[in-house]
Design a protein around this motif. Sequence first.
Motif, mmCIF file in Angstrom:
data_model
loop_
_atom_site.group_PDB
_atom_site.id
_atom_site.type_symbol
_atom_site.label_atom_id
_atom_site.label_comp_id
_atom_site.label_asym_id
_atom_site.label_seq_id
_atom_site.Cartn_x
_atom_site.Cartn_y
_atom_site.Cartn_z
ATOM 1 N N GLY A 150 0.754 -1.200 -0.058
ATOM 2 C CA GLY A 150 -0.084 -0.016 0.126
ATOM 3 C C GLY A 150 0.911 1.398 0.071
ATOM 4 N N LEU A 151 2.071 1.128 -0.103
ATOM 5 C CA LEU A 151 2.944 2.331 0.049
ATOM 6 C C LEU A 151 2.907 3.064 -1.400
ATOM 7 N N VAL A 152 2.473 2.323 -2.578
ATOM 8 C CA VAL A 152 2.349 3.083 -3.637
ATOM 9 C C VAL A 152 1.186 2.574 -4.315
ATOM 10 N N SER A 153 0.003 3.532 -4.677
ATOM 11 C CA SER A 153 -1.282 3.236 -5.404
ATOM 12 C C SER A 153 -1.413 3.923 -6.595
ATOM 13 N N ILE A 154 -2.066 3.272 -7.490
ATOM 14 C CA ILE A 154 -2.335 4.010 -8.644
ATOM 15 C C ILE A 154 -3.641 3.836 -9.264
ATOM 16 N N THR A 155 -4.605 4.643 -9.604
ATOM 17 C CA THR A 155 -5.906 4.380 -9.762
ATOM 18 C C THR A 155 -6.054 4.599 -11.583
ATOM 19 N N LEU A 156 -6.370 3.829 -12.369
ATOM 20 C CA LEU A 156 -6.574 3.782 -13.684
ATOM 21 C C LEU A 156 -7.972 3.842 -14.142
ATOM 22 N N THR A 157 -8.377 4.466 -15.228
ATOM 23 C CA THR A 157 -9.820 4.471 -15.673
ATOM 24 C C THR A 157 -9.908 3.140 -16.705
ATOM 25 N N THR A 190 -4.709 8.773 -10.735
ATOM 26 C CA THR A 190 -4.116 9.110 -9.479
ATOM 27 C C THR A 190 -2.890 8.591 -9.248
ATOM 28 N N LEU A 191 -1.946 8.934 -8.783
ATOM 29 C CA LEU A 191 -0.539 8.131 -8.295
ATOM 30 C C LEU A 191 -0.368 8.774 -7.012
ATOM 31 N N LYS A 192 -0.275 7.798 -5.858
ATOM 32 C CA LYS A 192 -0.031 8.047 -4.446
ATOM 33 C C LYS A 192 1.154 7.431 -4.060
ATOM 34 N N ILE A 193 2.269 8.173 -3.554
ATOM 35 C CA ILE A 193 3.424 7.548 -2.904
ATOM 36 C C ILE A 193 3.763 7.991 -1.541
ATOM 37 N N ASP A 194 3.937 6.727 -0.563
ATOM 38 C CA ASP A 194 4.087 7.153 0.846
ATOM 39 C C ASP A 194 5.203 8.009 0.643
#
Length: 107
Positions: A37-44, A51-55
Amino acid sequence: MKDLLGLMGKAKEMQAKFQAMQDEIATLEATGQSGGGLVSITLTGKFEMKTLKIDPSLIKPAEAEILEDLILAAHNDAKNKVEAIMQEKTKALTAGLPIPPGMKLPF
């Protein structure tokens, strides 16, 4: 002749259903994660990254390669989820049709 007209009618109906399914798929989103869960990406549904989330703990110059690998893994996870949803929707739409295995729709 009656069978041909019926088949053409079913083809138009199926085409409309596929268009509706494609429109629905375009609006769906899937989030993939890596590194616990340290890196998460949301694709359509069109595989566009939303989105791109990086701890913050991962943002260290010496660990850039690890971060790159985690981003790729999260992207692939999200892509696989979008593809699975697309397969489910296609399978539900084509239930009962004699479509050869492995054939991807729409054509």
